[in-house]
Motif scaffolding. Structure first.
Motif, mmCIF file in Angstrom:
data_model
loop_
_atom_site.group_PDB
_atom_site.id
_atom_site.type_symbol
_atom_site.label_atom_id
_atom_site.label_comp_id
_atom_site.label_asym_id
_atom_site.label_seq_id
_atom_site.Cartn_x
_atom_site.Cartn_y
_atom_site.Cartn_z
ATOM 1 N N TYR A 37 0.853 -1.175 0.000
ATOM 2 C CA TYR A 37 0.000 0.000 0.000
ATOM 3 C C TYR A 37 0.898 1.236 0.000
ATOM 4 N N ARG A 45 -4.822 5.683 2.582
ATOM 5 C CA ARG A 45 -3.880 4.664 2.144
ATOM 6 C C ARG A 45 -4.521 3.886 0.991
ATOM 7 N N TYR A 94 3.777 0.814 2.455
ATOM 8 C CA TYR A 94 3.568 -0.106 3.566
ATOM 9 C C TYR A 94 3.375 -1.528 3.047
ATOM 10 N N HIS A 96 1.802 -5.263 3.803
ATOM 11 C CA HIS A 96 0.624 -5.780 4.503
ATOM 12 C C HIS A 96 0.529 -7.271 4.299
ATOM 13 N N ASN A 98 -2.043 -10.532 4.990
ATOM 14 C CA ASN A 98 -3.467 -10.737 5.254
ATOM 15 C C ASN A 98 -3.879 -12.190 5.066
ATOM 16 N N ASP A 103 -4.509 -9.692 10.190
ATOM 17 C CA ASP A 103 -3.643 -9.018 9.230
ATOM 18 C C ASP A 103 -2.642 -8.166 9.991
ATOM 19 N N TRP A 105 0.662 -5.007 9.556
ATOM 20 C CA TRP A 105 1.259 -3.925 8.779
ATOM 21 C C TRP A 105 2.716 -3.727 9.163
#
Length: 115
Positions: A37, A45, A94, A96, A98, A103, A105
């Protein structure tokens, strides 16, 4: 303890390239879909690219044919190769992770595109 640690950001001229890396620990990496992201001040974001557990990828239109997301499950690392960078690509990027049930970050890495 889960950690996602991004690296590879920096200052690059328009038209240049950068490769971002995100090293994951504390999770079974291959069970997670991974994504990049980005966010600029004052904006939401936004999802840039995603790679599934089996390697399927998807991108937002503005980065298609310029960015490539990949993963190395042996190294618990996801990458974002960014080519032909434009000033509008400047943001904090960023990582991530999931999957159903949770999830995570990373802390973000700054990408600046300027001459």
């Amino acid at each position: 303890q889960v950690q996602l640690v991004e690296s590879g950001g920096g200052l690059v001229q328009p038209g240049g390239s950068l490769r971002l890396s995100c090293a994951a620990s504390g999770i079974i990496f291959q069970r997670y879909a991974m994504a990049w992201y980005r966010q600029v001040p004052g904006k939401q974001r936004e999802l840039v690219a995603v790679i599934s557990q089996v390697g399927s990828t998807n991108y937002i239109d503005s980065v298609k044919d310029r960015f490539t997301i990949s993963r190395d499950n042996a190294k618990n690392t996801v990458y974002l190769q960014m080519n032909t960078l434009k000033p509008e690509d400047a943001a904090v990027y960023y990582c991530h992770a999931n999957r159903a049930g949770g999830d995570y970050w990373g802390q973000g890495t700054q990408v600046t595109v300027s001459s």
